[in-house]
Design an enzyme around this catalytic site. Structure first.
Site, PDB file in Angstrom:
ATOM      1  N   SER A 184       0.817  -1.208   0.000  1.00 38.25           N
ATOM      2  CA  SER A 184       0.000   0.000   0.000  1.00 38.25           C
ATOM      3  C   SER A 184       0.850   1.256   0.000  1.00 38.25           C
ATOM      4  O   SER A 184       0.425   2.295  -0.494  1.00 38.25           O
ATOM      5  CB  SER A 184      -0.854   0.067   1.270  1.00 38.25           C
ATOM      6  OG  SER A 184      -1.683  -1.025   1.369  1.00 38.25           O
TER       7      SER A 184
ATOM      8  N   GLU B  52      -3.804  -0.482  -9.428  1.00 34.44           N
ATOM      9  CA  GLU B  52      -2.729   0.427  -9.815  1.00 34.44           C
ATOM     10  C   GLU B  52      -1.535  -0.420 -10.256  1.00 34.44           C
ATOM     11  O   GLU B  52      -1.043  -1.250  -9.491  1.00 34.44           O
ATOM     12  CB  GLU B  52      -2.340   1.323  -8.637  1.00 34.44           C
ATOM     13  CG  GLU B  52      -3.451   2.308  -8.282  1.00 34.44           C
ATOM     14  CD  GLU B  52      -3.135   3.141  -7.041  1.00 34.44           C
ATOM     15  OE1 GLU B  52      -3.576   4.300  -6.987  1.00 34.44           O
ATOM     16  OE2 GLU B  52      -2.468   2.634  -6.111  1.00 34.44           O
TER      17      GLU B  52
ATOM     18  N   ASN C   2      -3.635   6.022  -2.507  1.00 33.35           N
ATOM     19  CA  ASN C   2      -3.269   6.178  -1.099  1.00 33.35           C
ATOM     20  C   ASN C   2      -2.590   7.510  -0.786  1.00 33.35           C
ATOM     21  O   ASN C   2      -2.592   7.962   0.361  1.00 33.35           O
ATOM     22  CB  ASN C   2      -2.385   5.014  -0.645  1.00 33.35           C
ATOM     23  CG  ASN C   2      -3.231   3.766  -0.445  1.00 33.35           C
ATOM     24  OD1 ASN C   2      -4.464   3.836  -0.437  1.00 33.35           O
ATOM     25  ND2 ASN C   2      -2.586   2.626  -0.282  1.00 33.35           N
TER      26      ASN C   2
HETATM   27  C1  HSC Z   1      -4.355   5.311   7.276  1.00 31.82           C
HETATM   28  C2  HSC Z   1      -4.191   4.836   5.854  1.00 31.82           C
HETATM   29  C3  HSC Z   1      -5.081   3.809   5.424  1.00 31.82           C
HETATM   30  C4  HSC Z   1      -4.998   3.560   3.947  1.00 31.82           C
HETATM   31  C5  HSC Z   1      -5.319   2.179   3.660  1.00 31.82           C
HETATM   32  C6  HSC Z   1      -5.008   1.818   2.260  1.00 31.82           C
HETATM   33  C7  HSC Z   1      -5.300   0.402   1.993  1.00 31.82           C
HETATM   34  C8  HSC Z   1      -5.105  -0.016   0.578  1.00 31.82           C
HETATM   35  O1  HSC Z   1      -3.828   0.150   0.139  1.00 31.82           O
HETATM   36  C9  HSC Z   1      -6.036   0.598  -0.403  1.00 31.82           C
HETATM   37  C10 HSC Z   1      -7.452   0.168  -0.201  1.00 31.82           C
HETATM   38  O2  HSC Z   1      -7.826  -0.961  -0.405  1.00 31.82           O
HETATM   39  S1  HSC Z   1      -8.439   1.402   0.281  1.00 31.82           S
HETATM   40  C11 HSC Z   1      -9.985   0.649   0.442  1.00 31.82           C
HETATM   41  C12 HSC Z   1     -10.759   0.748  -0.805  1.00 31.82           C
HETATM   42  N1  HSC Z   1     -12.041   0.228  -0.583  1.00 31.82           N
HETATM   43  C13 HSC Z   1     -13.138   0.995  -0.366  1.00 31.82           C
HETATM   44  O3  HSC Z   1     -13.040   2.185  -0.378  1.00 31.82           O
HETATM   45  C14 HSC Z   1     -14.385   0.262  -0.135  1.00 31.82           C
HETATM   46  C15 HSC Z   1     -15.515   1.183   0.026  1.00 31.82           C
HETATM   47  N2  HSC Z   1     -16.709   0.419   0.234  1.00 31.82           N
HETATM   48  C16 HSC Z   1     -17.503  -0.055  -0.788  1.00 31.82           C
HETATM   49  O4  HSC Z   1     -17.242   0.192  -1.956  1.00 31.82           O
HETATM   50  C17 HSC Z   1     -18.694  -0.852  -0.424  1.00 31.82           C
HETATM   51  O5  HSC Z   1     -19.004  -0.539   0.884  1.00 31.82           O
HETATM   52  C18 HSC Z   1     -18.499  -2.385  -0.555  1.00 31.82           C
HETATM   53  C19 HSC Z   1     -18.332  -2.720  -2.043  1.00 31.82           C
HETATM   54  C20 HSC Z   1     -17.285  -2.885   0.199  1.00 31.82           C
HETATM   55  C21 HSC Z   1     -19.695  -3.086  -0.013  1.00 31.82           C
HETATM   56  O6  HSC Z   1     -20.848  -2.624  -0.597  1.00 31.82           O
HETATM   57  P1  HSC Z   1     -22.061  -2.133   0.285  1.00 31.82           P
HETATM   58  O7  HSC Z   1     -23.136  -1.768  -0.654  1.00 31.82           O
HETATM   59  O8  HSC Z   1     -21.551  -1.136   1.175  1.00 31.82           O
HETATM   60  O9  HSC Z   1     -22.459  -3.361   1.160  1.00 31.82           O
HETATM   61  P2  HSC Z   1     -23.084  -4.764   0.814  1.00 31.82           P
HETATM   62  O10 HSC Z   1     -24.522  -4.645   0.553  1.00 31.82           O
HETATM   63  O11 HSC Z   1     -22.624  -5.639   1.936  1.00 31.82           O
HETATM   64  O12 HSC Z   1     -22.343  -5.260  -0.501  1.00 31.82           O
HETATM   65  C22 HSC Z   1     -22.739  -4.894  -1.796  1.00 31.82           C
HETATM   66  C23 HSC Z   1     -22.531  -6.065  -2.703  1.00 31.82           C
HETATM   67  O13 HSC Z   1     -21.159  -6.407  -2.718  1.00 31.82           O
HETATM   68  C24 HSC Z   1     -21.013  -7.782  -2.436  1.00 31.82           C
HETATM   69  N3  HSC Z   1     -19.779  -8.019  -1.730  1.00 31.82           N
HETATM   70  C25 HSC Z   1     -19.286  -7.316  -0.711  1.00 31.82           C
HETATM   71  N4  HSC Z   1     -18.125  -7.814  -0.343  1.00 31.82           N
HETATM   72  C26 HSC Z   1     -17.889  -8.878  -1.149  1.00 31.82           C
HETATM   73  C27 HSC Z   1     -16.846  -9.812  -1.232  1.00 31.82           C
HETATM   74  N5  HSC Z   1     -15.761  -9.775  -0.443  1.00 31.82           N
HETATM   75  N6  HSC Z   1     -16.947 -10.767  -2.160  1.00 31.82           N
HETATM   76  C28 HSC Z   1     -17.983 -10.818  -2.980  1.00 31.82           C
HETATM   77  N7  HSC Z   1     -19.009  -9.966  -2.928  1.00 31.82           N
HETATM   78  C29 HSC Z   1     -18.946  -9.001  -2.020  1.00 31.82           C
HETATM   79  C30 HSC Z   1     -22.189  -8.136  -1.596  1.00 31.82           C
HETATM   80  O14 HSC Z   1     -22.496  -9.500  -1.689  1.00 31.82           O
HETATM   81  C31 HSC Z   1     -23.276  -7.275  -2.195  1.00 31.82           C
HETATM   82  O15 HSC Z   1     -23.830  -7.933  -3.310  1.00 31.82           O
HETATM   83  P3  HSC Z   1     -25.362  -7.752  -3.602  1.00 31.82           P
HETATM   84  O16 HSC Z   1     -25.583  -8.636  -4.814  1.00 31.82           O
HETATM   85  O17 HSC Z   1     -25.558  -6.294  -3.900  1.00 31.82           O
HETATM   86  O18 HSC Z   1     -26.011  -8.203  -2.371  1.00 31.82           O
HETATM   87  N1  NAD Z   2      -5.863  -4.191   3.763  1.00 36.43           N
HETATM   88  C1  NAD Z   2      -6.053  -3.471   2.698  1.00 36.43           C
HETATM   89  O1  NAD Z   2      -7.090  -2.860   2.480  1.00 36.43           O
HETATM   90  C2  NAD Z   2      -4.974  -3.418   1.684  1.00 36.43           C
HETATM   91  C3  NAD Z   2      -5.281  -2.903   0.441  1.00 36.43           C
HETATM   92  C4  NAD Z   2      -4.289  -2.866  -0.556  1.00 36.43           C
HETATM   93  C5  NAD Z   2      -3.014  -3.332  -0.258  1.00 36.43           C
HETATM   94  N2  NAD Z   2      -2.752  -3.840   0.974  1.00 36.43           N
HETATM   95  C6  NAD Z   2      -1.412  -4.374   1.201  1.00 36.43           C
HETATM   96  O2  NAD Z   2      -1.473  -5.785   1.012  1.00 36.43           O
HETATM   97  C7  NAD Z   2      -0.575  -6.425   1.903  1.00 36.43           C
HETATM   98  C8  NAD Z   2      -1.340  -7.397   2.764  1.00 36.43           C
HETATM   99  O3  NAD Z   2      -2.341  -6.730   3.449  1.00 36.43           O
HETATM  100  P1  NAD Z   2      -3.528  -7.498   4.123  1.00 36.43           P
HETATM  101  O4  NAD Z   2      -4.493  -6.483   4.514  1.00 36.43           O
HETATM  102  O5  NAD Z   2      -3.966  -8.613   3.274  1.00 36.43           O
HETATM  103  O6  NAD Z   2      -2.814  -8.077   5.407  1.00 36.43           O
HETATM  104  P2  NAD Z   2      -3.264  -9.296   6.295  1.00 36.43           P
HETATM  105  O7  NAD Z   2      -2.660  -9.066   7.616  1.00 36.43           O
HETATM  106  O8  NAD Z   2      -4.718  -9.520   6.199  1.00 36.43           O
HETATM  107  O9  NAD Z   2      -2.550 -10.529   5.583  1.00 36.43           O
HETATM  108  C9  NAD Z   2      -1.177 -10.703   5.522  1.00 36.43           C
HETATM  109  C10 NAD Z   2      -0.925 -12.187   5.514  1.00 36.43           C
HETATM  110  O10 NAD Z   2       0.423 -12.412   5.174  1.00 36.43           O
HETATM  111  C11 NAD Z   2       0.882 -13.495   5.970  1.00 36.43           C
HETATM  112  N3  NAD Z   2       2.336 -13.404   6.002  1.00 36.43           N
HETATM  113  C12 NAD Z   2       3.105 -12.540   6.680  1.00 36.43           C
HETATM  114  N4  NAD Z   2       4.414 -12.777   6.421  1.00 36.43           N
HETATM  115  C13 NAD Z   2       4.432 -13.805   5.551  1.00 36.43           C
HETATM  116  C14 NAD Z   2       5.467 -14.513   4.902  1.00 36.43           C
HETATM  117  N5  NAD Z   2       6.754 -14.202   5.090  1.00 36.43           N
HETATM  118  N6  NAD Z   2       5.148 -15.533   4.081  1.00 36.43           N
HETATM  119  C15 NAD Z   2       3.851 -15.850   3.878  1.00 36.43           C
HETATM  120  N7  NAD Z   2       2.844 -15.222   4.453  1.00 36.43           N
HETATM  121  C16 NAD Z   2       3.121 -14.204   5.284  1.00 36.43           C
HETATM  122  C17 NAD Z   2       0.216 -13.336   7.287  1.00 36.43           C
HETATM  123  O11 NAD Z   2       0.163 -14.570   7.982  1.00 36.43           O
HETATM  124  C18 NAD Z   2      -1.159 -12.839   6.866  1.00 36.43           C
HETATM  125  O12 NAD Z   2      -2.064 -13.896   6.718  1.00 36.43           O
HETATM  126  C19 NAD Z   2       0.110  -5.306   2.654  1.00 36.43           C
HETATM  127  O13 NAD Z   2       1.306  -4.976   1.989  1.00 36.43           O
HETATM  128  C20 NAD Z   2      -0.876  -4.166   2.574  1.00 36.43           C
HETATM  129  O14 NAD Z   2      -0.265  -2.925   2.673  1.00 36.43           O
HETATM  130  C21 NAD Z   2      -3.706  -3.895   1.946  1.00 36.43           C
END
Ligand code: HSC
Ligand code: NAD
Length: 740
Positions: free
Chosen positions: A564, A597, A635
Site C-alpha cells: 500500500s 494500480e 493512497n
Molecule cells: C491510514 C491509511 C489507510 C490507507 C489504507 C489503504 C489500503 C489499501 O492500500 C487501499 C485500499 O484498499 S483502500 C480501500 C478501498 N475500498 C473501499 O473504499 C471500499 C468502500 N466500500 C464499498 O465500496 C462498499 O461498501 C463495498 C463494495 C465494500 C460493499 O458494498 P455495500 O453496498 O456497502 O455493502 P453490501 O450490501 O454488503 O455489498 C454490496 C454487494 O457487494 C457484495 N460483496 C461485498 N463484499 C464482497 C466480497 N468480499 N466478495 C464478494 N461480494 C462481495 C455483496 O455480496 C453485495 O452484493 P449484492 O448482490 O448487492 O447483495
Molecule cells: N488491507 C487493505 O485494504 C490493503 C489494500 C491494498 C493493499 N494492501 C497491502 O497488502 C498487503 C497485505 O495486506 P492485508 O491487509 O492482506 O494483510 P493481512 O494481515 O490480512 O494478511 C497478511 C498475511 O500475510 C501473511 N504473512 C506474513 N508474512 C508472511 C510470509 N513471510 N510468508 C507468507 N505469508 C506471510 C500473514 O500470515 C497474513 O495472513 C500489505 O502490503 C498491505 O499494505 C492492503
C-alpha cells in the site's frame, strides 16, 4: 557434395540458415545434405529461410526441428499434413505471417488498433495452425522486429523463447521493411513515426539488409524520429545487395553480382563497387568494410567523412558495447550454460551488457556514408581484387557470410555447433526474453499472503481461469482463506447466475479447484509466471521474502508487490530482476473494487508492464499506470484523508458515526473514513503512517495518531479482529448465523 559438410550436418546440434533471397540453389544443396543424413534427434532449431525459399525447404523433414526464421515465419514439418500440399500451405502461412508482422507493429503501437484485436488475431492463428505441441520446443527467434516475440509467444507458447536483440533497439529487417514499404501509405508512415517518437530509449535502428533505394528514401523520414543512433553493419548492408549465383556441386558458377533489384534501381555503379569492398573483407576476414573504406580515404578531400567512418569502425570493431553490441551473451538457460562450457568460447552473463549511447548518428549521416563508400569505390585508381567464385563450404565462415545478409546470426549458430572463434565482425546480443514468451501467457500465479488481500487476489485470479498457489505461514490461515474465498465466490456466483444454482456451483467449484495452498513459497515459485506478494506491510520482511524467491523462481517469472505504501523500487532492490518487477496494487475488498494500480519502477521493462496491465484486465479490473511515488495515486490522497478523520475524532471535534455519516452523505463515499480504516485494518493503517512518518518527519499529515496506536496495541485491528473504531462482534455473529 562436400564431405565435410555432410559430416557436420550429422553432428550438428543446431543447424543454421540465414535468410536471404536468391539462394535457392544453396537451399537445395543444404536440403540434399540434410536428407542424406540421419539427423540428430537433439537438433533443436533451424533458422532457415524467407518466403523466397519456401519452395526449397525439403530439409524440413527433420524429426524434431522447430523452424524459426528471421521473419517469425515458423514451420513445423512434422505437423504438415501431406507432402504435396506442403509447399502451398507453407507458402500461404509464410505470407500471412509476414503481413501479420507488419500488423503487429501497428497493433502494438498505434492507437487505432487494440490489444484485444491482437489477441484475436493470435487466437485465430493458434487455432488455424494447431501447433500446441510446440510448447515444449525451444525457440530461437533471430528476428528483432518488434512484436515478433510477443507474436511467437502468444501463438506458439514455446517453452523458451530466445531472441537476439540489441537492447533498446528497433530493428527492422529487410523483409519487414520491404513489405512494409509496399504497404506503406500515409497513415502507416504516420504511425511509425509516432512510434519512434514514443520510444525515448530507442538506441539504434538496424538497417541490415536494406537495399532498395526507395526504402531508404521512405524510411529516412522515419529515422529522423529516432533520438539516438543508427546501427549500421556495413557488411550486412552490402550483403543485402548481392545475388548469390547459381550453384553446381556446391560451387558458384559465376561471380557474385549485385542483386537484380539493386541493379535495376540504381544501376551498376555503387552496388558493384560495394561488392568490391566485400571482396576485400572476404580476402582478409580480419578486415571490415569500414577498414576497406578507411584505407581508401584521401584525407585532404574527405576529412569529415573519414572521421565519421572511423567512428563507425571503432564502434563496430573495437568498442562494440558502445551501441549495445556486446562482449557477451546473456542467456537464460542451464542448457546454454552447458553448451557454453562444452563449446566454450563465449562468456555467459546473466545481465544484459550496459549500454550507454553517447553519440548521435543520424540517418542522414548513414546515407552520407553509403554515398561516400560508393564514391571511394568507384574511383578508378584503387586496386580492388577481382571477385572470385566462392565455395559452398561449411568449414569456412564464408559459407555463412554468403548465405545471408545477417552475418551475426549465422556466426552465432556456427559457434554453437562448431565452437570455434568467431570473426570479430560478429556481434550478437542475446537478451533473455523468456518473459516475453510468458507475457500474454500468465497461467500460474503465486500469491503470497493469505490474508484479506492475498485471498481476494487468489480468488479473482482463479475465477479468471488461472492456476493459483496461495501461500501463508500456517495451515490455519490458509484454511480460513479458502473458506473466505468460497463464501465470496458464492456471493459473486449468486449475482452472476441468479437462480441457476447448477451454473453457480460449477463456477465456484471450478475456481476453488484452481487454487492450491501451501506454506512453502519456494517450490511453487519455480513454476509461477507471476508472483503477487501480499504479506505484512514491512519493508524488511518483504525484502527477505523476495530475495529468497529470486533464487527459487524461474527466470521468466514476474514479481510484484501489493504494497500500500512502500516503495516498489526499495522492495525490488532485493532481487536481480528489476526488469521483471512492478507493483500491482489491488483494493479491498478485492472481488468488488474495480481498480488496480500498476506501478512501474525505473527498471520495469515494457514487456513486464504490458503483461501486468493485461493481467489486471484478465482478472476483470481496470488498470491505471502509476509511478513509484509514495501511495501511488489512491493512497497518496486516501491516507491523509483517513488520518485527518482519526485526528478529528481524537480531538473530539465529532463522533465516529457523525464523521462517517458526513462523508458518506456529504461527499458520496460508500464508506466513511473510520469505517474504511476498520475495513482495511488498523494495523495496516498504522504501519503505513509509521513508515511515512519515518521517511518525512516534518510532514504533519503523516504524524502518528495516539488513538490509532492505542487501538492497535489493544489488538483492536478493525473488522478482522471484531473491533476497531466500531464493534463488529454482534454483526459478525449475525452474519455467521444467516450464512452470509
Ligand atoms: C491510514 C491509511 C489507510 C490507507 C489504507 C489503504 C489500503 C489499501 O492500500 C487501499 C485500499 O484498499 S483502500 C480501500 C478501498 N475500498 C473501499 O473504499 C471500499 C468502500 N466500500 C464499498 O465500496 C462498499 O461498501 C463495498 C463494495 C465494500 C460493499 O458494498 P455495500 O453496498 O456497502 O455493502 P453490501 O450490501 O454488503 O455489498 C454490496 C454487494 O457487494 C457484495 N460483496 C461485498 N463484499 C464482497 C466480497 N468480499 N466478495 C464478494 N461480494 C462481495 C455483496 O455480496 C453485495 O452484493 P449484492 O448482490 O448487492 O447483495
Ligand atoms: N488491507 C487493505 O485494504 C490493503 C489494500 C491494498 C493493499 N494492501 C497491502 O497488502 C498487503 C497485505 O495486506 P492485508 O491487509 O492482506 O494483510 P493481512 O494481515 O490480512 O494478511 C497478511 C498475511 O500475510 C501473511 N504473512 C506474513 N508474512 C508472511 C510470509 N513471510 N510468508 C507468507 N505469508 C506471510 C500473514 O500470515 C497474513 O495472513 C500489505 O502490503 C498491505 O499494505 C492492503
Amino acid at each position: 557434395m562436400n564431405k565435410n559438410a555432410v559430416r557436420r550436418v550429422g553432428k550438428a546440434n543446431y543447424l543454421a540458415r540465414s535468410n536471404h533471397s536468391g539462394i535457392d540453389d544453396n537451399n537445395a544443396t543444404f536440403s540434399a545434405l540434410t536428407m542424406q543424413q540421419k539427423v540428430p534427434t537433439d537438433l533443436l532449431a533451424l533458422e532457415p529461410s524467407t518466403s523466397q525459399q519456401a519452395e526449397s525447404m525439403d530439409y524440413l523433414d527433420l524429426p524434431s526441428a522447430v523452424v524459426v526464421d528471421g521473419n517469425g515465419v515458423v514451420t513445423a514439418p512434422h505437423l504438415q499434413p501431406e507432402k504435396d500440399e506442403r509447399h502451398a500451405t507453407r507458402k500461404s502461412t509464410i505470407f500471412a505471417m509476414l503481413s501479420l508482422e507488419i500488423l503487429m507493429i501497428l497493433l502494438q503501437h498505434a492507437d487505432f488498433l487494440t490489444q484485444q484485436k491482437l489477441r484475436k488475431v493470435c487466437k485465430y492463428w493458434r487455432a488455424v495452425l494447431n501447433l500446441s505441441d510446440l510448447q515444449e520446443s525451444v525457440w530461437l527467434d533471430s528476428q528483432s522486429l518488434i512484436g515478433t516475440h510477443d507474436f511467437v509467444a502468444e501463438v506458439y507458447r514455446p517453452r523458451q523463447l530466445w531472441s537476439f536483440t540489441l537492447p533498446r533497439t528497433l530493428s527492422i529487417t529487410y523483409n519487414g521493411l520491404f513489405y512494409q514499404r509496399k504497404e506503406m501509405d500515409g497513415e502507416a508512415s504516420r504511425v511509425l513515426r509516432k512510434f519512434a517518437d514514443r520510444c525515448p530509449n530507442l538506441v539504434t535502428l538496424d538497417l541490415r539488409g536494406l537495399y532498395l533505394k526507395e526504402c531508404i528514401d521512405d524510411w529516412n523520414v522515419f529515422f529522423r524520429g529516432v533520438p539516438y543512433s543508427l546501427t549500421v553493419s556495413a557488411s550486412q548492408i552490402v550483403f543485402g545487395m548481392l545475388d548469390v549465383p547459381e550453384m553446381r556441386n556446391g560451387v558458384a558458377q559465376e561471380p557474385m553480382k549485385p542483386h537484380r533489384r539493386c541493379r535495376r534501381r540504381t544501376g551498376s555503379g555503387p552496388t558493384v563497387d560495394l561488392l568490391h569492398a566485400v571482396r576485400q573483407v572476404e580476402l582478409n576476414p580480419a578486415n571490415s568494410v569500414f577498414d576497406a573504406l578507411r584505407n581508401s580515404v584521401e584525407a585532404s578531400r574527405l576529412d569529415a567523412v573519414r572521421e565519421w567512418v572511423e567512428d563507425c569502425a571503432t564502434v563496430l570493431m573495437k568498442d562494440q558495447r558502445w551501441l549495445g553490441f556486446v562482449r557477451a551473451e546473456s542467456l537464460p538457460s542451464p542448457a546454454i550454460h552447458r553448451i557454453s562450457s562444452e563449446w566454450g568460447d563465449f562468456e555467459v552473463v546473466t545481465e544484459p551488457a550496459e549500454v550507454s549511447p553517447q553519440k548521435v548518428v543520424n540517418g542522414q549521416d548513414y546515407f552520407t556514408l553509403l554515398k561516400f563508400a560508393a564514391y571511394i569505390l568507384t574511383r578508378g585508381d584503387i586496386a580492388l581484387p577481382r571477385p572470385t567464385p566462392f565455395k559452398f563450404d561449411f568449414e569456412t565462415d564464408r559459407f555463412y557470410r554468403l548465405m545471408g545478409g545477417v552475418s551475426f546470426h549465422a556466426d552465432f549458430f556456427r559457434r554453437l555447433h562448431r565452437g570455434k572463434k568467431v570473426i570479430k565482425m560478429a556481434s550478437v546480443f542475446l537478451q533473455p526474453v523468456r518473459h516475453y514468451s510468458k507475457k500474454a501467457a500468465i497461467n500460474h500465479v503465486l500469491v503470497i499472503g493469505g490474508g484479506l488481500m492475498g485471498s481476494g487476489i487468489a480468488q479473482i485470479t482463479a475465477a479468471a481461469g488461472m492456476k493459483v498457489t496461495l501461500v501463508d505461514q500456517s495451515q490455519d490461515v490458509l484454511k480460513k482463506a479458502v473458506s473466505g474465498i468460497e463464501s465470496s465466490l458464492g456471493k459473486v456466483a449468486r449475482k452472476q447466475f441468479g437462480e441457476d444454482k447448477e451454473k453457480a456451483d460449477k463456477f465456484v467449484k471450478t475456481a476453488v479447484e484452481l487454487i492450491q495452498t501451501t506454506t512453502d513459497a519456494q517450490q511453487p515459485a519455480q513454476f509461477a509466471d507471476l508472483i503477487i506478494e501480499a504479506i505484512v506491510e514491512n519493508l524488511d520482511t518483504k525484502k527477505t521474502l523476495f530475495t529468497s524467491l529470486d533464487k527459487a523462481a524461474s527466470n521468466h517469472t514476474i514479481f510484484t508487490s501489493n504494497t500500500s505504501s512502500l516503495s516498489i523500487t526499495d522492495i525490488a532492490a532485493a532481487t536481480k530482476r528489476q526488469d521483471r518487477f512492478g507493483g500491482l496494487h489491488f483494493f479491498s475488498p478485492v472481488p468488488m473494487m474495480k481498480l488496480v494500480e500498476v506501478v512501474r519502477i525505473e527498471g520495469t521493462s515494457d514487456a513486464t508492464f504490458d503483461a501486468l496491465f493485461d493481467f489486471a484486465k484478465k482478472v476483470g479490473k481496470v488498470p491505471v499506470a502509476c509511478k513509484d511515488t509514495p501511495g501511488f495515486i489512491v493512497n497518496r490522497l486516501l491516507v491523509p484523508y483517513i488520518m485527518e478523520a482519526v485526528r478529528m475524532l481524537e480531538r473530539g471535534d465529532a463522533s465516529a458515526e457523525d464523521i462517517d455519516t458526513a462523508m458518506k452523505l456529504g461527499a458520496g463515499y460508500p464508506m466513511g473514513p473510520l469505517e474504511l480504516a476498520d475495513f482495511v485494518g488498523l494495523d495496516v493503517c498504522k504501519m503505513i503512517i509509521d513508515g511515512w512518518h519515518k521517511n518525512d518527519k516534518a510532514q504533519p499529515l503523516f504524524f502518528p495518531s495516539p488513538m490509532l496506536n492505542k487501538l492497535v496495541g489493544e489488538g483492536k485491528l478493525g473488522r478482522k479482529s471484531g473491533s476497531g473504531f466500531y464493534d463488529y462482534k454482534a454483526q459478525q455473529a449475525k452474519q455467521a448465523k444467516s450464512g452470509r
